[in-house]
Design an enzyme around this catalytic site. Structure first.
Site, PDB file in Angstrom:
ATOM      1  N   ILE A  20       0.895  -1.194   0.159  1.00 22.63           N
ATOM      2  CA  ILE A  20      -0.011  -0.045  -0.020  1.00 22.63           C
ATOM      3  C   ILE A  20       0.688   1.466  -0.014  1.00 22.63           C
ATOM      4  O   ILE A  20       0.488   2.252  -0.606  1.00 22.63           O
ATOM      5  CB  ILE A  20      -1.068  -0.021   1.201  1.00 22.63           C
ATOM      6  N   ASP A  55      13.334   3.244  10.912  1.00 20.91           N
ATOM      7  CA  ASP A  55      12.629   2.209  11.836  1.00 20.91           C
ATOM      8  C   ASP A  55      11.671   2.868  12.915  1.00 20.91           C
ATOM      9  O   ASP A  55      12.072   3.533  13.660  1.00 20.91           O
ATOM     10  CB  ASP A  55      13.604   1.474  12.741  1.00 20.91           C
ATOM     11  N   VAL A  56      10.307   2.692  12.515  1.00 24.60           N
ATOM     12  CA  VAL A  56       9.415   3.361  13.428  1.00 24.60           C
ATOM     13  C   VAL A  56       9.319   3.266  14.898  1.00 24.60           C
ATOM     14  O   VAL A  56       8.598   3.733  15.613  1.00 24.60           O
ATOM     15  CB  VAL A  56       7.959   3.178  12.745  1.00 24.60           C
ATOM     16  N   TYR A 147      -4.257  -7.589  16.376  1.00 19.93           N
ATOM     17  CA  TYR A 147      -4.098  -6.743  15.335  1.00 19.93           C
ATOM     18  C   TYR A 147      -5.407  -5.898  15.333  1.00 19.93           C
ATOM     19  O   TYR A 147      -5.257  -4.811  15.119  1.00 19.93           O
ATOM     20  CB  TYR A 147      -4.164  -7.496  13.950  1.00 19.93           C
TER      21      TYR A 147
END
Length: 252
Positions: A20, A55-56, A147
């Site tokens: 996405i 890297d979040v 999730y």
């Protein structure tokens, strides 16, 4: 939309090297935006996309990457928070460490990137944040407790942040995709005992009878990010093949 709708605007897309994120980055660029993709592996991106390693889950990495993007692009007008990971299992099947890891990426990662970009967004006359959420935030899906919890948090975070930032001229919205045909889903199917049967089951739970295309989600992202959507904020746009809202009869 015209090809020049985003002309002069600068966009940052997290997780922009595949799926996405890549679809959104490419569409934004085709509409005239200059785009930087933040990713763990930002290699081999097509021109004119700019790749920046980030890297979040690491705040220092996020801040450095956002500042590098702002320097290369000469500002930030649009932020697409797409970076995320999946998780399977019921509420009793994922250990605490997994809950912490997925929340760290899917929720706290979004917080870190948005927080780091705010100073630049406040200087924009067309500031927009688009978060990638999920139908899992609004529809109960089996074996997706962890999730779904993270995506429920993303939905609430989107609306609360929209309320906080509206007076700064920063719009915040999210897109709620159904099951999207991405590399992550491909890897999930590869691990299934019967990949073809699993794919058929994923397709069957969407009223359209097929998986969502990444380009369809990208179109929703670009719509929400567009200056022409200036009165849209605090909104969740479903691109889910009808999963949340439709109750159709089984096909005979």
């Amino acid at each position: 939309m015209s090809a020049a709708e985003f002309a002069g605007l600068k966009a940052v897309v997290t997780g922009g090297a595949s799926g996405i994120g890549l679809a959104a980055a490419r569409l934004l660029a085709s509409r005239g935006a200059r785009v930087a993709c933040l990713d763990l592996t930002p290699d081999d991106l097509p021109e004119p996309l700019v790749g920046i390693r980030a890297d979040v889950v690491d705040d220092a990495s996020v801040r450095a990457a956002v500042e590098e993007a702002a320097r290369l692009l000469d500002g930030i007008d649009v932020l697409v928070n797409n970076a995320g990971i999946g998780a399977q299992g019921t509420i009793e099947e994922n250990p605490d460490e997994e809950w912490q890891r997925v929340f760290d990426v899917n929720v706290f990662g979004m917080v870190r990137v948005t927080r780091a970009a705010l100073a630049h967004l406040r200087r924009s006359g067309s500031a927009a944040v688009v978060n990638i959420c999920s139908v899992a935030a609004t529809a109960g899906l089996p074996e997706r407790a962890l999730y779904s919890a993270t995506k429920g948090a993303v939905l609430a975070l989107t609306r609360a942040t929209a309320a906080d930032l509206v007076h700064f001229g920063i719009r915040v919205n999210c897109v709620n995709p159904g099951t999207v045909d991405t590399p992550w889903i491909g890897r999930l199917l590869d691990r299934a005992a019967d990949p073809e049967a699993e794919r058929a089951a994923l397709c069957a739970r969407q009223p359209t009878g097929r998986l969502v295309f990444a380009d369809e989600v990208a179109a929703a992202v670009v719509h929400l990010a567009s200056p022409s959507s200036g009165s849209t904020t605090g909104t969740a746009l479903a691109v889910d093949g009808g999963m949340e809202g439709l109750r159709i009869r089984p096909r005979v």
